[in-house]
Write a protein that holds these residues in place. Structure first.
Motif, mmCIF file in Angstrom:
data_model
loop_
_atom_site.group_PDB
_atom_site.id
_atom_site.type_symbol
_atom_site.label_atom_id
_atom_site.label_comp_id
_atom_site.label_asym_id
_atom_site.label_seq_id
_atom_site.Cartn_x
_atom_site.Cartn_y
_atom_site.Cartn_z
ATOM 1 N N LEU A 1 0.823 -1.206 0.000
ATOM 2 C CA LEU A 1 0.000 0.000 0.000
ATOM 3 C C LEU A 1 0.862 1.263 0.000
ATOM 4 O O LEU A 1 0.509 2.269 -0.618
ATOM 5 N N PHE A 2 1.996 1.204 0.702
ATOM 6 C CA PHE A 2 2.926 2.329 0.691
ATOM 7 C C PHE A 2 3.462 2.568 -0.720
ATOM 8 O O PHE A 2 3.511 3.718 -1.200
ATOM 9 N N LEU A 3 3.870 1.487 -1.392
ATOM 10 C CA LEU A 3 4.385 1.613 -2.758
ATOM 11 C C LEU A 3 3.304 2.125 -3.714
ATOM 12 O O LEU A 3 3.584 2.932 -4.609
ATOM 13 N N MET A 4 2.076 1.665 -3.512
ATOM 14 C CA MET A 4 0.967 2.141 -4.339
ATOM 15 C C MET A 4 0.722 3.634 -4.120
ATOM 16 O O MET A 4 0.476 4.388 -5.071
ATOM 17 N N THR A 5 0.804 4.059 -2.865
ATOM 18 C CA THR A 5 0.622 5.479 -2.545
ATOM 19 C C THR A 5 1.726 6.318 -3.167
ATOM 20 O O THR A 5 1.471 7.395 -3.728
ATOM 21 N N LEU A 6 2.959 5.825 -3.090
ATOM 22 C CA LEU A 6 4.085 6.524 -3.702
ATOM 23 C C LEU A 6 3.901 6.635 -5.213
ATOM 24 O O LEU A 6 4.132 7.695 -5.807
ATOM 25 N N THR A 7 3.472 5.537 -5.830
ATOM 26 C CA THR A 7 3.211 5.545 -7.277
ATOM 27 C C THR A 7 2.127 6.560 -7.622
ATOM 28 O O THR A 7 2.227 7.287 -8.620
ATOM 29 N N ALA A 8 1.091 6.618 -6.784
ATOM 30 C CA ALA A 8 -0.003 7.560 -7.006
ATOM 31 C C ALA A 8 0.500 8.999 -6.991
ATOM 32 O O ALA A 8 0.140 9.812 -7.862
ATOM 33 N N VAL A 9 1.335 9.319 -6.008
ATOM 34 C CA VAL A 9 1.882 10.676 -5.896
ATOM 35 C C VAL A 9 2.731 11.008 -7.120
ATOM 36 O O VAL A 9 2.644 12.115 -7.685
ATOM 37 N N LEU A 10 3.543 10.047 -7.578
ATOM 38 C CA LEU A 10 4.394 10.268 -8.751
ATOM 39 C C LEU A 10 3.555 10.476 -10.008
ATOM 40 O O LEU A 10 3.883 11.310 -10.863
ATOM 41 N N LEU A 11 2.456 9.744 -10.121
ATOM 42 C CA LEU A 11 1.563 9.902 -11.267
ATOM 43 C C LEU A 11 0.910 11.289 -11.263
ATOM 44 O O LEU A 11 0.788 11.927 -12.312
ATOM 45 N N ILE A 12 0.494 11.733 -10.083
ATOM 46 C CA ILE A 12 -0.116 13.063 -9.976
ATOM 47 C C ILE A 12 0.895 14.145 -10.368
ATOM 48 O O ILE A 12 0.567 15.076 -11.119
ATOM 49 N N ILE A 13 2.130 14.014 -9.891
ATOM 50 C CA ILE A 13 3.178 14.974 -10.240
ATOM 51 C C ILE A 13 3.447 14.937 -11.748
ATOM 52 O O ILE A 13 3.573 15.984 -12.399
ATOM 53 N N ALA A 14 3.515 13.713 -12.313
ATOM 54 C CA ALA A 14 3.739 13.574 -13.756
ATOM 55 C C ALA A 14 2.621 14.245 -14.549
ATOM 56 O O ALA A 14 2.867 14.917 -15.559
ATOM 57 N N GLY A 15 1.380 14.057 -14.079
ATOM 58 C CA GLY A 15 0.249 14.691 -14.748
ATOM 59 C C GLY A 15 0.330 16.202 -14.714
ATOM 60 O O GLY A 15 0.040 16.882 -15.711
ATOM 61 N N LEU A 16 0.752 16.752 -13.575
ATOM 62 C CA LEU A 16 0.860 18.208 -13.435
ATOM 63 C C LEU A 16 1.983 18.768 -14.314
ATOM 64 O O LEU A 16 1.840 19.851 -14.897
#
Length: 380
Positions: free
Chosen positions: A249-264
């Motif tokens: 779940l930690f890795l999934m959360t980290l991936t989520a944050v990276l995806l949001i940053i990539a989108g921005l």
């Protein structure tokens, strides 16, 4: 559709129910609250329950992709039994005859969703071919889920990732570099975009927005990437690896944050736009989809707090049915007024619209509870 006793993740139905709630009647409750009690939080929530006019994003823009993401998460779990019966560890190892059965089943589901999408758009009004809108939310779910399923069944995880990035980059290149007659290349407006041009050229019937359709042909391709993000999430969560669920779940959360940053970051050159389903939109909303799922999985499946989510599970276990019904097949407002209208008239006039909106949700939940208790689910 699933239920809580068939071995699937309860959190998936709850998350599906959460996003569907806003479409079926939740938005009307918030809009009524914002008018009755115009405090900043209600006004902000109401503003988030409208689509962004073009570029940019609101919570309402996330509902559709989150639903598609959840369909992707379900895929590795739905194929698990077939893999066990066939004695294989990956879907790519399934025998050819078994895959053909799965393909036919997937194709049938997609065709049903396409037809239901036509019905929601008013096919049965028989207004004529040129007045019928053939692109639809349900149709895009069916097509994107089907294509993601083909990739899941035939390519391992590394190749699926290549497809994912290939779709996002390929869509970006096409939208930015392929010229549109009379407009040129890279014009990301309603009429000037490549997506709108292809819709006008090849999409039959009536377009949702005259010069383009938000569920059009070309923009369905990056929607496959949204479904693939769900497939990746489901595959990773159920994978037997050395580390704990908590670390997953930690890795999934980290991936989520990276995806949001990539989108921005991508938004600077390729704006976040739900209407065009841009690659930046896929990344940004994909990150939030993962965060939503992590929250629901953590609270419901890991910690076991399920009672609070029961209304959401009622919605999520029959989500397609309630979507079709709420989109015009059933007049819930008339029924709610018939049942509760007399009582509501005794309330202060200013609060009547709020309770009228709430009464619609109550009627919908009563119907869904009736279906749930009898295990009647619209299975597609």
């Amino acid at each position: 559709m699933s239920n809580t006793t068939n071995g699937r993740l309860v959190s998936l139905d709850a998350l599906r129910g959460f996003v569907m709630f806003w479409i079926m009647s939740g938005e009307h409750i918030i809009h009524a609250l914002a008018k009755t009690a115009p405090i900043p939080v209600f006004i902000w929530m109401s503003s988030q329950l409208h689509h962004a006019e073009w570029n940019g994003i609101t919570f309402y823009d996330m509902i559709f992709p989150v639903f598609l993401f959840v369909a992707g998460v379900s895929m590795p779990y739905s194929f698990e039994k077939k893999m066990q019966l066939a004695g294989v560890k990956t879907p790519q190892e399934l025998p050819g005859n078994e895959k053909r059965k799965i393909y036919l089943s997937m194709l049938k589901r997609t065709c049903i969703l396409l037809v239901l999408g036509f019905v929601v758009n008013g096919l049965l009004r028989f207004d004529g071919f040129d007045q019928t809108r053939f692109a639809s939310v349900l149709g895009r779910i069916g097509l994107a889920w089907f294509l993601a399923g083909i990739l899941y069944l035939n390519f391992d995880f590394k190749k699926q990732l290549i497809w994912f990035f290939g779709i996002l980059i390929g869509y970006y290149v096409a939208m930015k570099w392929i010229p549109v007659p009379d407009f040129g290349a890279g014009i990301l407006t309603k009429e000037g975009s490549l997506e709108g041009y292809i819709d006008r050229l090849f999409l039959p019937g009536r377009l949702h927005s005259t010069v383009y359709d938000p569920e059009g042909i070309l923009s369905t391709i990056p929607a496959v990437a949204t479904a693939l993000l769900g497939v990746f999430t489901g595959t990773f969560l159920k994978a037997k690896v050395a580390f704990s669920v908590e670390f997953k779940l930690f890795l999934m959360t980290l991936t989520a944050v990276l995806l949001i940053i990539a989108g921005l970051i991508w938004d600077i050159n390729f704006p976040i736009n739900k209407h065009l389903w841009t690659s930046s939109f896929v990344c940004f909303v994909g990150g939030f989809s993962i965060l939503f799922f992590v929250f629901f999985y953590l609270i419901i499946d890991l910690f076991g707090f399920r009672k609070w989510a029961f209304p959401l599970i009622l919605i999520g276990s029959n989500s397609i049915l309630i979507y079709i019904a709420a989109e015009g097949l059933v007049d819930f407002k008339h029924t709610a007024d018939y049942v509760f209208g007399g009582l509501i008239h005794f309330l202060p006039l200013i609060w009547q619209p709020v309770f009228a909106a709430l009464s619609v949700t109550v009627v919908q939940l009563i119907l869904l509870y009736f279906l749930y208790k009898r295990k009647w689910f619209l299975k597609i």
